[in-house]
Design a protein around this motif. Sequence first.
Motif, short mmCIF file in Angstrom:
data_model
loop_
_atom_site.label_atom_id
_atom_site.label_comp_id
_atom_site.label_asym_id
_atom_site.label_seq_id
_atom_site.Cartn_x
_atom_site.Cartn_y
_atom_site.Cartn_z
N VAL A 54 1.00 -1.13 0.55
CA VAL A 54 -0.14 -0.04 -0.17
C VAL A 54 0.47 1.31 -0.34
CG1 VAL A 54 -1.47 1.33 1.75
CG2 VAL A 54 -1.90 -1.24 0.56
N ALA A 55 2.31 1.42 0.97
CA ALA A 55 3.03 2.44 0.65
C ALA A 55 3.94 2.73 -0.23
CB ALA A 55 3.11 2.11 2.47
N THR A 56 3.34 1.34 -1.15
CA THR A 56 5.16 1.36 -1.92
C THR A 56 4.25 1.63 -3.36
OG1 THR A 56 6.11 -0.20 -1.62
CG2 THR A 56 6.53 0.19 -3.77
N LEU A 57 2.80 1.47 -3.53
CA LEU A 57 1.01 2.31 -4.82
C LEU A 57 0.85 3.69 -4.20
CD1 LEU A 57 0.06 -1.93 -5.47
CD2 LEU A 57 2.38 -0.81 -6.82
N PHE A 58 0.64 3.99 -3.61
CA PHE A 58 0.66 4.71 -3.43
C PHE A 58 1.37 5.71 -3.59
CE2 PHE A 58 -0.95 8.66 -0.94
CZ PHE A 58 -2.23 9.17 -1.08
N PRO A 59 2.19 6.18 -3.53
CA PRO A 59 3.11 7.03 -4.47
C PRO A 59 2.96 7.74 -6.01
CG PRO A 59 4.07 6.97 -2.62
CD PRO A 59 2.96 5.33 -2.78
N LEU A 60 2.82 5.93 -6.55
CA LEU A 60 2.89 5.93 -7.94
C LEU A 60 0.54 6.16 -8.46
CD1 LEU A 60 4.38 2.75 -8.55
CD2 LEU A 60 5.67 4.57 -8.72
N GLY A 61 -0.06 6.14 -7.44
CA GLY A 61 -1.57 6.45 -8.07
C GLY A 61 -1.37 7.53 -7.35
N VAL A 62 -1.05 8.43 -6.36
CA VAL A 62 -1.42 9.59 -6.53
C VAL A 62 -0.37 11.06 -7.46
CG1 VAL A 62 -1.84 11.73 -4.78
CG2 VAL A 62 -2.24 9.59 -4.05
N SER A 63 0.90 10.97 -6.39
CA SER A 63 1.86 11.78 -6.74
C SER A 63 3.49 11.57 -6.05
CB SER A 63 1.33 13.40 -6.35
OG SER A 63 2.74 14.30 -6.90
N PRO A 64 4.22 11.30 -6.69
CA PRO A 64 5.63 11.14 -6.12
C PRO A 64 6.86 12.18 -5.50
CG PRO A 64 6.10 11.15 -8.63
CD PRO A 64 4.78 11.42 -8.02
N GLU A 65 4.80 13.40 -5.28
CA GLU A 65 6.12 14.83 -4.87
C GLU A 65 5.95 14.76 -3.79
OE1 GLU A 65 4.87 19.39 -4.91
OE2 GLU A 65 3.65 18.04 -5.44
N PRO A 66 7.50 15.46 -2.72
CA PRO A 66 7.84 14.88 -1.77
C PRO A 66 6.52 15.42 -0.64
CG PRO A 66 9.96 14.54 -2.99
CD PRO A 66 8.33 15.53 -3.67
N THR A 67 6.77 16.79 -1.20
CA THR A 67 5.69 17.73 0.42
C THR A 67 4.40 17.29 0.41
OG1 THR A 67 7.06 19.55 -0.82
CG2 THR A 67 4.60 19.97 0.35
N LEU A 68 3.60 16.42 -1.07
CA LEU A 68 1.90 16.08 -0.83
C LEU A 68 2.45 15.21 0.00
CD1 LEU A 68 -0.57 15.97 -1.39
CD2 LEU A 68 0.17 15.11 -3.45
N LEU A 69 3.82 14.12 -0.59
CA LEU A 69 3.31 12.52 0.61
C LEU A 69 2.95 13.08 2.23
CD1 LEU A 69 5.43 10.23 -1.88
CD2 LEU A 69 3.06 10.63 -1.61
N ALA A 70 4.22 13.65 2.00
CA ALA A 70 4.66 14.14 3.93
C ALA A 70 2.94 14.47 4.23
CB ALA A 70 5.31 15.13 3.89
N ILE A 71 2.68 15.41 3.78
CA ILE A 71 0.97 15.63 4.24
C ILE A 71 0.46 14.62 4.25
CG2 ILE A 71 -0.58 16.98 3.83
CD1 ILE A 71 0.70 18.91 2.38
N LEU A 72 0.21 13.64 3.09
CA LEU A 72 -0.67 12.41 3.48
C LEU A 72 -0.16 11.16 4.25
CD1 LEU A 72 -2.26 12.51 -0.16
CD2 LEU A 72 -3.26 13.39 1.92
N ALA A 73 1.38 11.28 5.07
CA ALA A 73 1.82 10.39 5.10
C ALA A 73 1.12 9.19 6.41
CB ALA A 73 3.20 10.35 5.58
N PRO A 74 0.72 10.27 7.15
CA PRO A 74 0.00 9.89 8.79
C PRO A 74 -1.15 8.99 8.38
CG PRO A 74 0.62 11.94 9.14
CD PRO A 74 0.55 11.83 7.18
N GLY A 75 -2.10 9.05 7.29
CA GLY A 75 -3.18 8.64 7.46
C GLY A 75 -2.71 7.18 6.46
N VAL A 76 -2.18 7.49 5.75
CA VAL A 76 -1.91 6.50 4.60
C VAL A 76 -0.95 4.99 5.60
CG1 VAL A 76 -0.92 5.64 2.73
CG2 VAL A 76 -1.45 7.43 2.35
N VAL A 77 -0.92 5.95 6.09
CA VAL A 77 0.70 4.41 7.06
C VAL A 77 -1.40 3.79 7.82
CG1 VAL A 77 1.89 4.25 9.06
CG2 VAL A 77 2.57 5.42 7.05
N TRP A 78 -1.54 5.23 8.40
CA TRP A 78 -2.92 4.01 9.67
C TRP A 78 -3.73 3.38 8.71
CZ3 TRP A 78 -4.24 3.30 14.58
CH2 TRP A 78 -3.47 3.61 15.27
N VAL A 79 -3.86 3.71 7.96
CA VAL A 79 -5.08 3.34 6.33
C VAL A 79 -4.15 1.78 6.40
CG1 VAL A 79 -6.62 3.12 4.79
CG2 VAL A 79 -6.47 4.93 6.43
N ALA A 80 -3.09 1.77 5.55
CA ALA A 80 -2.45 1.06 5.51
C ALA A 80 -2.48 -0.31 6.72
CB ALA A 80 -1.38 0.64 5.00
#
Length: 244
Positions: A54-80
């Motif tokens: 989930v954590a590997t595919l999520f950047p490929l499906g949304v965006s690999p931009e570090p700023t955006l991923l840093a904002i979404l990281a807490p929710g992504v890790v918890w949902v995963a």
Amino acid sequence: MIDTNPQRLAALQTDSETDYSLAKIFFATLKREMQLALRRRSDLVNPLIFFLMVATLFPLGVSPEPTLLAILAPGVVWVAALLATLLAMDSLFRSDFEDGSLEQILLSPQPLFVVVLGKVLAHWMMTGLPLTLMAPLLGVMLFLPAEGMQGLMLSLLIGTPTLSLVGAIGAALTVALRKGGVLISLLVLPLYIPVLIFGTAAVEAALTGLPVGGHLALLGALLALGLALAPLAIAAALRISVSG
């Protein structure tokens, strides 16, 4: 002054023997479940692989931009972590039901809630604890700042046992069904929402420099409530499922 009343001494001895027997049943159940889990290593690896995918595919499906991923990281890790815990929940009581040992456990005179608590703890040690230990790796992959790592670890460490306790209720209700995995998700996912909210809020508070103690205290309160009520609910659900 030493109490020499025979009745009081006998009562104290009975209480101590009862406490020892309950502890013995709990640790025997925990040992058995750990041994069985180590024999089914695929059940241990699958949630971890899912968590990593989930954590590997999520950047490929949304965006690999570090700023955006840093904002979404807490929710992504918890949902995963939530979905990975739910993935391993169907097998919690399934093998015992299929080989008939669950009926023997229900008919035995030992307290069912002690056995249930041992099984849930073993499930968390084999699923929730490895996910918690792997979370920093996923945080680095999602560019989560170092300030949020401690909040992420603590929130998962307190929140994942609650996920196992609540998920075990759904597993107990659907143990007699052949395809109960989807039904477990429908029953359990709405109950996971408070843990998800407070868990992600704790990480976001750590990232912004706010105190995380309040969010962790709420997660601890949910865990205490789950430890008090979930084993009784699981025991009742098992009796309903098996007798039905």
